[in-house]
Each structure stands twice: as structure tokens, then as C-alpha cells.
Scaffold this motif. Structure first.
Motif, PDB file in Angstrom:
ATOM      1  N   VAL A  46       0.672  -1.259   0.034  1.00 31.42           N
ATOM      2  CA  VAL A  46      -0.014   0.167  -0.004  1.00 31.42           C
ATOM      3  C   VAL A  46       0.815   1.185   0.091  1.00 31.42           C
ATOM      4  N   ASN A  47       0.569   2.275  -0.902  1.00 30.49           N
ATOM      5  CA  ASN A  47       1.230   3.395  -0.895  1.00 30.49           C
ATOM      6  C   ASN A  47       2.489   3.479  -1.572  1.00 30.49           C
ATOM      7  N   GLN A  48       2.738   2.244  -2.157  1.00 26.46           N
ATOM      8  CA  GLN A  48       4.299   1.871  -3.079  1.00 26.46           C
ATOM      9  C   GLN A  48       3.724   2.726  -4.343  1.00 26.46           C
ATOM     10  N   PRO A  49       4.829   3.003  -5.076  1.00 29.35           N
ATOM     11  CA  PRO A  49       4.596   3.532  -6.684  1.00 29.35           C
ATOM     12  C   PRO A  49       4.050   2.460  -7.264  1.00 29.35           C
ATOM     13  N   ASP A  50       3.084   2.902  -8.271  1.00 29.90           N
ATOM     14  CA  ASP A  50       2.125   1.938  -9.086  1.00 29.90           C
ATOM     15  C   ASP A  50       3.274   0.855  -9.922  1.00 29.90           C
ATOM     16  N   ILE A  51       4.612   1.340 -10.036  1.00 31.22           N
ATOM     17  CA  ILE A  51       5.406   0.417 -10.848  1.00 31.22           C
ATOM     18  C   ILE A  51       5.604  -0.885  -9.925  1.00 31.22           C
ATOM     19  N   ILE A  52       5.629  -0.281  -8.604  1.00 29.99           N
ATOM     20  CA  ILE A  52       5.979  -1.856  -7.679  1.00 29.99           C
ATOM     21  C   ILE A  52       4.777  -2.822  -7.579  1.00 29.99           C
ATOM     22  N   LEU A  53       3.462  -2.148  -7.678  1.00 32.12           N
ATOM     23  CA  LEU A  53       2.332  -2.860  -7.785  1.00 32.12           C
ATOM     24  C   LEU A  53       2.374  -3.756  -9.253  1.00 32.12           C
ATOM     25  N   PHE A  54       2.751  -2.996 -10.096  1.00 29.74           N
ATOM     26  CA  PHE A  54       2.870  -3.756 -11.598  1.00 29.74           C
ATOM     27  C   PHE A  54       3.764  -4.955 -11.508  1.00 29.74           C
ATOM     28  N   MET A  55       4.970  -4.465 -10.933  1.00 34.96           N
ATOM     29  CA  MET A  55       5.991  -5.615 -11.034  1.00 34.96           C
ATOM     30  C   MET A  55       5.556  -6.838  -9.965  1.00 34.96           C
ATOM     31  N   ALA A  56       4.616  -6.540  -9.096  1.00 36.42           N
ATOM     32  CA  ALA A  56       4.043  -7.615  -8.263  1.00 36.42           C
ATOM     33  C   ALA A  56       3.081  -8.537  -9.083  1.00 36.42           C
ATOM     34  N   THR A  57       2.618  -7.815  -9.894  1.00 44.23           N
ATOM     35  CA  THR A  57       1.434  -8.595 -10.953  1.00 44.23           C
ATOM     36  C   THR A  57       2.374  -9.721 -11.774  1.00 44.23           C
ATOM     37  N   PHE A  58       3.667  -9.270 -11.977  1.00 43.29           N
ATOM     38  CA  PHE A  58       4.603 -10.219 -12.783  1.00 43.29           C
ATOM     39  C   PHE A  58       4.767 -11.465 -11.923  1.00 43.29           C
ATOM     40  N   GLY A  59       4.899 -11.288 -10.567  1.00 45.33           N
ATOM     41  CA  GLY A  59       5.287 -12.053  -9.729  1.00 45.33           C
ATOM     42  C   GLY A  59       4.161 -13.265  -9.559  1.00 45.33           C
ATOM     43  N   ILE A  60       2.779 -12.648  -9.631  1.00 44.39           N
ATOM     44  CA  ILE A  60       1.544 -13.409  -9.484  1.00 44.39           C
ATOM     45  C   ILE A  60       1.573 -14.255 -10.615  1.00 44.39           C
ATOM     46  N   THR A  61       1.926 -13.600 -11.819  1.00 42.47           N
ATOM     47  CA  THR A  61       1.661 -14.306 -12.993  1.00 42.47           C
ATOM     48  C   THR A  61       2.625 -15.815 -13.104  1.00 42.47           C
ATOM     49  N   TYR A  62       3.900 -15.337 -12.799  1.00 47.59           N
ATOM     50  CA  TYR A  62       4.755 -16.651 -12.897  1.00 47.59           C
ATOM     51  C   TYR A  62       4.527 -17.579 -11.795  1.00 47.59           C
ATOM     52  N   PHE A  63       3.868 -17.322 -10.461  1.00 45.70           N
ATOM     53  CA  PHE A  63       3.347 -18.109  -9.522  1.00 45.70           C
ATOM     54  C   PHE A  63       2.315 -18.772 -10.042  1.00 45.70           C
ATOM     55  N   LEU A  64       1.295 -18.255 -10.756  1.00 48.02           N
ATOM     56  CA  LEU A  64       0.214 -19.114 -11.093  1.00 48.02           C
ATOM     57  C   LEU A  64       0.602 -19.964 -12.438  1.00 48.02           C
TER      58      LEU A  64
END
Lengths: 444, 318
Positions: free
Chosen positions: B105-123
Motif C-alpha cells: 500500500v502506498n508504494q509507487p504503481d510500478i511496484i504493484l505492476f511488478m508484483a503482478t508479474f510475480g503473481i503471473t509466474y507463480f500461477l
């Protein structure tokens, strides 16, 4: 610095020192056969059965015979995801481990490895895929693509079409459609197709399917409906194949006029179309089914012991047997290399010689426990790294593949001069391409 | 001259001489467009709530479809499997919020965007581990989805409507309508817009960020499930399906990242545009235009409306 740290440091140092020795010891006692496979990604549906077949045959040799010539095979898979970049990374990671032969299982990866093979002295076996022109042994001493090139495949398809039409001249004025995966693989046979169009006077319509469109293809099949080709030929892979068969059925295209190359003939390519897929044709290089002694041995020694990833019901399916065929070629080349060199533990350079003298007669297929599994491999030589062997046509009957032709020989007279021209062209374009310095063995 | 004829005249002559094929092309484009809109909708929902482009939307489509098929393969009746898959998608949404988003929360959008990469590779990894990489056949009959086609004679030819495509268009329309109403007319919808504008401001007026994120990720999961069923029924379900998420990008550029109607209109324009482009103009460049034609359409729109057709115009004080 305390004693604990010192002991820890010494232990780490010892481990680092010992590890390479241990690796070398393993390498000296076994023959390293890496397999570049893809069990993940968008092409996994095609990659998984081949990976299983390749692995299981070699594993069976280990379990049943103790390897080849008494030397265990060290089988190691590297996952490429059918991604050229990852495939090259796999190659770079294994080339230092004394690989005897590389099976890239992707035309894209093969094209990248061709210039590296001569430098690293590692033979590349691109079984019925890769660069067709690499059949010219004089120009590509380290690349092998038996039993047939894509151009042979196309010429065999046209022999079949000619048989059905009452002669290829009957194609004059008609249209032949070619639907292909937009890739090096898909585009490979187009030069020969265009040559045939000139020779026999038919029109060609090309339908390119990009990777992103593999599971849609509605625009391509709409164009097929508009163009009404007399015959459709497919060079598809992965998810492209089942979608194409489904779309062809939905378009009411006559399925007995729709022919795929040998890479478009998995059961999972035809099955999803249901009854609509009945009649779909593809070339095949080998038998389908598990009713071969060697495959019984795979089930007994590997699958039955839980040493395979395959679902037992899939043993003997078309692409599983393709993987088995690929490993038979590797294993026979290793066996040949042992015979030629007198060495038990052979290396890449030895296996290159083994591949150049590859000879699997009808009797040898029987000895291997695969009677009448494939056409005899008798024409690979120092000059010809392919042999241009025969394939047959199979047809989907709604539940399984049925052989519907005898062995069809390729039009070698048409293909070979074009291959030679393409090989010369490749070498000319790649300045500094090394001249062959490897001697030919007598048997070849 | 010949080239000009082929570009400016021949396609229209073809449209006139074979109007049934024109209707067929438009229909295929509309169906494709509705399905693109569905994928785009998944992106829009999450973007509206968090300002983040969810790279994992494509793999969520595959994961949802594979879960449904996998559960059914265990002998669970189709509709029970469907309900369980919905529960799995809720669990996924909850886990994503709890494990990935909350700490960011409150991190820059790019951090959240990169987190979705992590979710992708996990899934991807988790999905392949659980379901394997083999292609699976969608349980269309068990879900009472229609098979076959209606061949309608018209305009001197015929137009073939695949029943599954008709069902897909209807279901996608209903889904889009329900989500539009839900997010524009309800308190949650307004809360969602507030969260999208500013996490801090939304928190200060008592909006539960955690709750909103779970809701939108769950909604995106439901959209992914419907998309997976429909695309899976048209071909089959494999990890190749993940690639179709890329088709949503031009739709988002065109429709705007924050607009649900934009996703629908954008989807239809892209769907119809690329099919017409491939069918009538594709042969001029050797075919295969449908992989890039959509991006060209989107780029042209971008030149005139950088925020997309329905996107919110951002005015910043300088």
C-alpha cells in the motif's frame, strides 16, 4: 576469527574442491545425453509427449541393458518452453558437460545452434525439423536431420495429392492453400511450394497464423471459405493444430483434402474437433500404438516403475512414439560411435561420426524391438545428413489414426538440387563459414 | 495503379459481390470483439481500483478454466465444480490482497505492476504443477453450452453462426451489463473510484482498501473464469490461452484503461477492424495482419485521443 568460522571455511573450500572431481568422475563413467524439452508454455501440448517418449526410451536402455555398450546414459532435460532464447541458454549451460548429441526440438533453436555446433564440436540432431538445407553434409558436417526434411515432407504430400488427382498436372489452374505457424518452422517449406506452383501451374494461397492467433484463426478460415482451395496443407504446432482442425470442420472444408505435416498429427490435434475432425490427414514417419516389444519394455522397466512422467494411457500415442524414434536415432548413433572408435565412453565428435554412418535396416528395427516401426534408415551418409526417407499418410477416423497409404518416397530429384542451392546460399550469406575439415568414415 | 486498385477498390468490390462473406466477417469480428472486451474488462476493473495494470489477467483466465476442468475431472458435477472454481477465485483474490497488495500500500504503481508479474509466474508454475501442461477440453456439454451451428441462407450465400459464439456473445453482454451497473450505481462502485484516485484519501474517509481490492480481484477472477470457459469452448484450454490476454492491450488503449463501456466499444472496434483488415487487406501483405492490425488502429486513435475513447482526461496543475 573464531575456530567455528575457520572450520566452516575449510569445509566449504573442501566441498568446492571436491565437487568438480565428483562431476568429472560421473562424466567419465557415463554418456551424457541432454534433452532440450518443453513441458511448459504455449506449445507444451506438443512438447510433453515428445519429451516423455525421448526420455523413456533412453531410460529403458539404462534399466534394461545398463545403458549402451555397458555404459549408463546420463539423461538430463533442460526446459526451453519452445522459446529460442531459453533454448540457446540451455545449450550454453550444457555444452561444457561433454554432451554427445543435442536434440533442440525447435526449428528456431536449431537455426541458432547451427553456427555454434562446428565451433563447439557438438552434433545437432534435428529429427525431421530444422533447416532443410542442413542435409548437405559437405556444408553442415555437424548438423543432421534424418529421416526426412520439410521439403521432402511437402513433396510427399504432393505425391499423395497427385495420386488422388490422377496426376499433378491436374492441379493446373486450381488453388492450394497453405496454413502455417508464423515462424521459421512454418515458413520453411514455402520456397519449394512456390517452385511446385510454377512446375504444376496451380495457385498458392498462404494463410499465416501468428502465435497470438493460434487459438482463434477465424479470419484465416474465413479466407479459406472465400478462396476455396482444392487442397489445404498445414504446417502447424502446439495449440495451432487442434484449433485449425476445429475451424476447418466448422467451415465445412472437406477434411480428406486437408493434410498436415508430421508435426500436425497428434491425437490431441484431431480429437478436440469431435466427429468433425474425421477424415483429416497427416504424414507420419513411424508407427502409432504401443504394440511393439520395445514399448512393452518401456512400460515394464520405466513407466511401471514410476520412472516416467507419462500417463500410461498416452504411451504409444503419435508424438510419444515420435520421441521414442528420436531417441532410437540418438542411441543408434552412440552405438555406432562406440563401434567405430572402439571407445566405451564416446564424446560429441565420436557421435557425429556415428550419425554419419547411421544405418537402421528393417532387420535392425526388428532387433530393436520395433518391427516395421519406420522406414529403414539406410541413406544417411557423409554427403547426405538426411537420407530423404519415406513417410506414410494417416487419417483420423474419429477416434484414432489409421494408415491410409503405403510408404511414400519424397521427390528427391526435385528436392536435392534445391537443398544444395539453399545450402550454398546459406554459406555465402554467412561470411567465413568454415570449410568441412572432418574426414568421412568408410561406412559412410 | 494495380496496388491502388487492390487497396481502395478491390476490397469493396468483394464486399459487394459476396455480401454473405462480409456479414460473416462482421459477425466473427463482433464475437471476437466481445471476447476481447471480456478480457479487457478484467484489466479495467483492477486498474480502476488500484491504478495498476494487472499483468496476471491472462494467466488468471487459464488458471480459472483449468481449475474448473480439473475439479470436474475428479468426478465433481459440472455446476458444483463451477461453484468451487468461483470459491477458488475468491480465495485467490483474498490471497493476492493479503500476501501481495497489502504490504505494498502506498508504494509507487510500478511496484504493484511488478508484483503482478510475480503473481503471473507463480500461477504459471503452480498451474503447471497441479494441472500439467496437457491441453484440456472444456466441459461445454456438462455446462449446457450449445454445440453445432446455424447456417442461415442469405444474400446469395450463407452465414454460419456457431452456437457457442452466440452463447459467448450473449453471456459476455450480460456480464458486462451487470458489472457496469454494479460498479457505476452502487456504493462499492463509488468507493472503487475513490480508491483509484488516491489510496490515502480513500482511507481517510473510511473506505476499506482491503475490501475493495478483494472485491475487484474477485470480480476480475469471475471475468477470467467466464473468458476461460468461452475461449476454451472455441478451441481448448492450455497455457497457450494466456497469450490471448495480449489481444486486450489495443482494446484498453482504444477504450481507455478506466472505462467499462470503453472496454466494450474498444473490443468491438478492434475485433471487427482486425477481421475486416485481415480478410480484405491482409492478402496484400502476405496475411497474418491480425497480430498487429489492432495495434495500428489503437495507435491511430491514440494520436487524437491519448486517453482513449472513454478514458478520463487527466489535467494536472503545473
Amino acid at each position: 576469527m573464531n575456530v567455528r568460522h575457520l572450520v566452516f571455511g575449510v569445509a566449504c573450500g573442501a566441498m568446492l574442491g571436491v565437487t568438480p572431481l565428483a562431476t568429472t568422475a560421473v562424466a567419465q563413467d557415463s554418456i551424457y545425453v541432454p534433452l532440450l524439452t518443453y513441458r511448459t508454455g504455449p506449445f507444451a501440448n506438443s512438447g510433453i509427449p515428445i519429451a516423455n517418449g525421448m526420455h523413456d526410451y533412453l531410460a529403458m536402455l539404462n534399466e534394461r541393458d545398463g545403458g549402451i555398450g555397458g555404459v549408463k546414459l546420463n539423461i538430463e532435460e533442460c526446459e526451453t518452453g519452445y522459446d529460442t532464447k531459453k533454448g540457446v541458454e540451455c545449450y550454453e549451460s550444457i555444452k561444457g558437460k561433454n554432451p554427445t548429441v543435442i536434440n533442440p526440438y525447435s526449428t528456431g533453436i536449431t537455426l541458432q545452434l547451427i553456427p555454434k555446433a562446428a565451433v563447439d564440436k557438438i552434433p545437432i540432431l534435428s529429427m525431421a525439423y530444422g533447416l532443410s538445407a542442413s542435409a548437405i553434409g559437405e556444408k553442415f558436417p555437424w548438423i543432421f536431420n534424418p529421416p526426412a526434411t520439410y521439403w521432402d515432407g511437402l513433396s510427399m504430400i504432393f505425391r499423395y495429392i497427385g495420386g488422388k488427382e490422377g496426376g499433378l498436372d491436374r492441379l493446373r489452374g486450381k488453388t492450394v492453400g497453405f496454413i502455417f505457424l508464423e515462424s521459421g518452422y512454418g515458413r520453411e517449406p514455402i520456397p519449394l511450394l512456390e517452385q511446385f506452383a510454377k512446375d504444376y501451374g496451380f495457385n498458392v494461397k498462404l494463410y499465416s497464423v501468428a502465435g497470438k492467433e493460434m487459438q482463434d484463426q477465424s479470419a484465416q478460415w474465413l479466407a479459406v471459405r472465400r478462396d476455396r482451395p482444392a487442397w489445404m496443407i498445414m504446417w502447424g504446432w502446439g495449440a495451432m493444430n487442434p484449433t485449425a482442425v476445429k475451424r476447418a470442420a466448422e467451415t465445412n472444408y472437406p477434411m480428406d483434402k486437408f493434410i498436415g505435416i508430421w508435426w500436425s498429427g497428434s491425437e490431441d490435434d484431431a480429437r478436440p474437433a469431435g466427429p468433425g475432425g474425421k477424415g483429416y490427414l497427416t504424414l507420419n514417419l513411424h508407427g502409432v500404438g504401443a504394440n511393439y516389444p520395445a514399448i512393452h519394455d518401456i512400460v515394464k522397466h520405466v513407466v511401471g516403475k514410476g520412472k516416467s512422467q507419462v500417463d500410461k494411457s498416452k504411451v504409444g500415442e503419435n508424438l510419444y512414439n515420435r520421441g521414442v524414434y528420436n531417441s532410437v536415432l540418438s542411441a543408434e548413433a552412440i552405438r555406432n560411435a562406440q563401434k567405430i572408435t572402439g571407445k566405451k565412453v564416446v564424446n560429441g565428435a565420436d557421435v557425429r561420426r556415428g550419425l554419419e554412418t547411421l544405418n537402421i535396416s528393417e532387420a535392425r528395427w526388428k532387433e530393436l524391438g520395433l518391427p516395421e516401426f519406420a522406414a529403414p534408415i539406410t541413406a544417411v551418409s557423409c554427403a547426405d545428413h538426411n537420407g530423404h526417407h519415406a513417410a506414410y499418410m494417416q487419417q483420423w477416423d474419429g477416434t484414432k489414426w489409421v494408415k491410409v497409404s503405403d510408404w511414400i518416397v519424397p521427390m528427391k530429384d526435385k528436392v536435392r538440387p534445391l537443398l544444395e542451392a539453399a545450402a550454398t546460399d546459406y554459406v555465402t550469406k554467412n561470411t567465413g563459414w568454415p570449410k568441412r575439415s572432418e574426414a568421412c568414415d568408410k561406412q559412410s | 495503379m494495380d496496388l491502388l486498385y487492390k487497396i481502395f477498390l478491390e476490397p469493396f468490390v468483394q464486399m459487394g459481390t459476396a455480401p454473405d462473406l462480409l456479414v460473416q466477417t462482421l459477425w466473427e469480428g463482433m464475437v471476437g470483439g466481445m471476447l476481447y472486451a471480456l478480457i479487457a474488462l478484467g484489466f479495467v476493473l483492477i486498474f480502476k481500483a488500484s491504478g495498476v495494470f494487472n499483468f496476471a489477467q491472462g494467466i488468471m483466465v487459464v488458471f480459472a478454466a483449468l481449475t474448473l476442468i480439473g475439479l470436474h475431472a475428479q468426478g465433481i458435477p459440472a455446476f458444483v465444480a463451477l461453484a468451487l472454481t468461483i470459491a477458488v477465485m475468491f480465495a485467490l483474490a483474498w490471497s493476492v490482497e493479503r500476501i501481495v497488495l497489502r504490504p505494498l500500500v502506498n508504494q509507487p504503481d510500478i511496484i504493484l505492476f511488478m508484483a503482478t508479474f510475480g503473481i503471473t509466474y507463480f500461477l504459471i508454475g503452480f498451474g503447471e504443477l497441479v494441472f500439467g501442461g496437457d491441453p484440456k477440453t472444456m466441459i461445454t456439454e456438462e455446462l449446457f453450452l450449445p454445440k453445432g451451428s446455424w447456417d442461415i441462407k442469405m444474400l446469395g450465400g450463407f452465414v454460419s453462426l456457431q452456437k457457442i459464439d452466440v452463447a459467448a456473445a450473449i453471456i459476455a453482454s450480460i456480464m458486462v451489463a451487470v458489472l457496469s451497473v454494479f460498479f457505476s450505481k452502487t456504493r462499492i462502485g463509488r468507493a472503487l473510484r475513490a480508491v483509484a484516485d488516491s489510496h490515502k484519501a480513500a482511507l481517510s474517509v473510511g473506505i476499506s482498501l482491503e475490501q475493495i481490492w478483494v472485491i475487484v480481484w474477485f470480480a476480475a477472477g469471475l471475468v477470467a473464469l467466464v473468458t476461460g470457459i468461452m475461449w476454451g469452448a472455441r478451441s481448448n484450454v492450455s497455457f497457450a490461452l494466456e497469450i490471448i490476454a495480449l489481444k486486450a492491450l489495443p482494446v484498453l488503449i482504444l477504450g481507455g484503461f478506466t472505462s467499462i463501456p470503453g472496454a466494450i466499444v474498444g473490443g468491438l472496434i478492434i475485433g471487427v477492424g482486425e477481421k475486416l483488415g485481415e480478410f480484405y487487406w491482409g492478402p496484400l501483405v502476405g496475411g497474418g495482419t491480425d497480430s498487429w492490425f489492432a495495434f495500428v488502429i489503437a495507435l491511430i486513435f491514440l494520436m487524437f485521443r491519448p486517453q482513449g475513447l472513454f478514458g478520463e482526461k487527466i489535467i494536472e496543475r503545473v
